[in-house]
Design an enzyme around this catalytic site. Sequence first.
Site, mmCIF file in Angstrom:
data_model
loop_
_atom_site.group_PDB
_atom_site.id
_atom_site.type_symbol
_atom_site.label_atom_id
_atom_site.label_comp_id
_atom_site.label_asym_id
_atom_site.label_seq_id
_atom_site.Cartn_x
_atom_site.Cartn_y
_atom_site.Cartn_z
ATOM 1 N N GLY A 68 -4.918 -4.962 0.590
ATOM 2 C CA GLY A 68 -5.898 -5.692 -0.136
ATOM 3 C C GLY A 68 -6.395 -6.222 -0.940
ATOM 4 N N SER A 69 -7.455 -6.048 -0.994
ATOM 5 C CA SER A 69 -7.946 -7.012 -2.814
ATOM 6 C C SER A 69 -7.150 -6.084 -4.189
ATOM 7 C CB SER A 69 -8.923 -6.447 -3.224
ATOM 8 O OG SER A 69 -9.160 -5.254 -3.535
ATOM 9 N N THR A 70 -6.461 -6.456 -5.194
ATOM 10 C CA THR A 70 -5.988 -5.667 -6.240
ATOM 11 C C THR A 70 -7.112 -4.760 -6.626
ATOM 12 O OG1 THR A 70 -4.769 -7.695 -6.879
ATOM 13 C CG2 THR A 70 -5.404 -6.381 -8.564
ATOM 14 N N LEU A 71 -7.926 -5.230 -6.756
ATOM 15 C CA LEU A 71 -9.390 -4.142 -7.573
ATOM 16 C C LEU A 71 -9.362 -2.865 -6.605
ATOM 17 C CD1 LEU A 71 -11.955 -4.748 -9.134
ATOM 18 C CD2 LEU A 71 -13.144 -4.328 -7.718
ATOM 19 N N GLY A 100 -6.439 -2.157 -4.620
ATOM 20 C CA GLY A 100 -5.436 -1.410 -5.078
ATOM 21 C C GLY A 100 -5.162 -0.633 -6.662
ATOM 22 N N GLU A 118 -0.354 -4.230 -1.157
ATOM 23 C CA GLU A 118 -0.215 -5.143 -1.092
ATOM 24 C C GLU A 118 -1.272 -6.592 -1.395
ATOM 25 O OE1 GLU A 118 4.087 -6.102 0.885
ATOM 26 O OE2 GLU A 118 2.968 -7.310 0.544
ATOM 27 N N GLU A 175 -8.872 -15.144 -7.911
ATOM 28 C CA GLU A 175 -8.199 -15.517 -6.467
ATOM 29 C C GLU A 175 -9.995 -15.739 -5.365
ATOM 30 O OE1 GLU A 175 -7.139 -11.934 -4.222
ATOM 31 O OE2 GLU A 175 -5.642 -13.308 -2.463
#
Lengths: 501, 500
Positions: free
Chosen positions: A245-248, A250, A268, A401
């Site tokens: 999902g999103s880095t946030l 994560g 991921e 992104e």
Amino acid sequence: MTDQFSLKLDTPAYKGTVSINTGLFINGQWLKSVNPEKLDVVNPATGKIVTSVEGGCSKDIDIAVDAAEKAYKTSWGLKVPGSTRGQMLLNLAKLIEENADEFAALEALNCGKPFGQAQQEIAGCVNEFKYYAGWADKVHGKTIETTENKMAYTRHEPYGVVAAIIPWNGPMMMLSWKVAPALATGNTIIVKPSELTPLSALKFASLVNEAGIPPGVINIVNGTGPAVGEAMAYHPRIRKLAFTGSTLTGRKIQEASAKSNLKVITLELGGKSPNIIFDDADLEQAIKWASFGIFANMGQACCAGSRIFVQEGIYDKFIEGFAAAAHYLQQNTGDPFSGKALHGPQTSSGQFDRIMSYINSGKTDGAHILSGGERDGNEGYFIKPTIFTEVKPNMKIAQEEIFGPVGVVIKFKTEEEVIEMANNTTYGLACGVFTENVSRAIRVAHALEAGTAWINTYHTIETMVPFGGYKQSGIGREQGEYALENYTQVKAVHINIGLKL
Amino acid sequence: MSTHFTHEFDTPAYKGKVSFPTGLFIDGKFVDGSDKTTIDVINPTNGKVITKIAEATAKDVDIAVEAAQRAFDTTWGLNASGATRSRLMTKLWEFMERDQKILAALEALDNGKTFQWALDVDIAFSTDTIRYYSGWADKIHGQVMETDDKKLTYSRHEPIGVVGQIIPWNFPLLMWTWKIGPALATGNTVVLKPSEFTPLTAIYMCSLIQEAGFPPGVVNIVTGYGHTVGNAISSHMKIEKVAFTGSTLVGRKIMENAAKSNLKNVTLELGGKSPNIIFNDADLEQAVNWSLHGIFWNHGQACCAGSRIFVQSGIYDKFLAKFTEKTKGLKVGDPFATDSYQGPQVSQQQYDRIMSYIDSGKEEGATVHVGGERVGNEGYFIQPTIFTNTEPHMKIVQEEIFGPVGVVIKFEDEDDVVHQANDTMYGLASAVFSQDINKALTVAHRLRAGTAWVNCANTLNASVPFGGYKQSGIGRELGEYALHNYTSVKAVHVNLGIKM
């Protein structure tokens, strides 16, 4: 007790019924959540609500963990030989294959993917289960020579109960990437699909018992991040969590692990992958792949080639062809079930708003719109394939992104310069290099900080080749033999053969 | 019109009809041999002819090799992705599962092993072997090695091309799958000679190969004799690899032929005279049961049979008493009777050979403790036999008998028994029975054999390697190891900027 959802579709792409149970699937049974709030499911081509499904809460996760733990200790784990686990995965693959079109219809309805593309993803999902079925009885440790007084070897044991949180951009595909290797290595699993796209996972759940998989081995608990995802990330008895999902988000997962039981996590996350086109690229091919690289799945791909670097010698010809490609997609935009659409809506209103806001920021920052740059139509969440040129590297559209059909094109002079620009990002998921010069192709691919380097191609992911991110694009690798490491822990066994104190 | 076999089974163990073509299988078709001659397939329970099948000659081997090469260059080899190869192999084993009883019945009819053993072990393990290798087909990995940043260096594990395979009569279908499984998974095409004694299941598999949709020429079966077809395969200038399972004697010939022709790569699974060592502290009951299985399974016709049973003096009498009792309880009878443990030996030749070893044992002064005689008047049935009071130099102690004949030898000292156990030109398998972990593992590690069984015997698994030390063989089958037998390693060095 739980509700059934059934819809008859009579469209050019698909004629038939789609039908799913809307409950939580725990311990081989369909359950209602104690949480009375349901999740609305929207068709992004129309913006209308299609149905609603059960949304779980932390109590449901506790029940699921109990079931998964029990199954692991009795009817799964290393109690069941690898060849049997492999057979179960094959059974799943077959059942998905038998219901392939219905799965594709559910993805198209829920995500907005054109039906043909959804079919391809379902085929990939089938292959994923077949591939990992073959690994199930090939999970090898090593014997390691130390001295003849000792017999030392390693076991690659499953963790036990693992959790997977999967995204909405390729629901079934992402489910298979997690479930297949987790089960092959002997784990039991609890999956939280995205609250935006729960339908196909529910169809999958209905096949689990039929595949002969013991109750509790696979559990599907729909719900939101705060209600279910958080409960998983903090759970003291979940030993391992895999998140896409999103880095946030994560970061929140990693924080939760640190604050709970230090569960092992693989992530991921996002990307802002560079796609580099050199003067000596095959121009026609480069245009096609670059277009595919940013516009596939309406740009909703973690590894999208969203920063397109074009060497100055080829620049003008390239952007001409690239604009034509974007235009072609725009003209072939339509309902996912039209049988002709190549480009569909974005998956949700939230995503639509976010992408439009990036487009506006691009305009505000002074970038030039070569193609698209606006909504398409009045219904649903369609955005025209968009290309920005005259982009400065520090613009938001070049740094962040977007996760939509928005490509930024940046001109460059030299190989050294473009490598530096390409690597100047917190992300590192993928990259593309287009050139006919083999030395340069490989040299540049090796110099780019990314987990996947595509040479003269883009978005071609293989089940047997690892995939994952450098830097803030992720931790760990999925696919191939590498995925097995995500779901096993190494125990070293030392047998004393005669050494006396 | 090539030969065909139709048979009605009406037996306690199995009732059913079977009908399939029995020509040579070349380039996807069933054909007669070039000389239009046939081979009689004999029923070992009564010595009578079951059917006639087409006989291949050296010329047919040439035709098969050509077809195999064509397939390798066009529809197979690396032209077929690992995923494709996996898919076809999956179909094959699913058909084997579907037809398991037919295969078991054919195996029992042809080889003489009981229907139940064939079904429960041979066919089940064979199916599992193809299943296992279907999973490897898309997992053939080379390596990328770090050398220098100015170079990309990696290896490819490429298929060899046309491989020749020669298989024995003791586990016809099982040996077929041990060879074909890894060969196909890695992308090779095959020319395989089954044993002329037991061709039926190998030929039946060709119908399944057709049904599964393998491209023509990928698998070719040429049934014929060793001195014609076997010779042609091992001497063939266009076959770059030969895999053989059979006697050590013939193994030498294969290797010699390879040396004299094109230096083809050779892997061999040969004979054995495997030691089974039982210490005083063994679990007696278990040791007896496993030892029984170790020598009498498959009528003693196993390369890895535990045929030299060493029993420590403290437990010797008790062991021998129980072992004798259980041996006497093994029922020898028709393979299709539901209570038979053991059927006939596979052929007159084998029968004669085993009986001559029994005679030699008697002549050299060993004691026939149990058995030692023929059973009945028809077919090749021999009583499960145990010799005691042997001397190490005796033929029955040194040479592979390949029948239901074990020798039981008393020992005292651990070092001495390890020495005796290793004092053989063979080295295929071994077994150790002891509850003391130190002793069990130390001895297992000291035995010079490709398989060491601890507190068990003759138990194999598709994922675990199998093969011989010394004159028991070269190379390993099964597991990931088998893939090495069927791949050639190519190293690729890509220059990324080193200038001359």
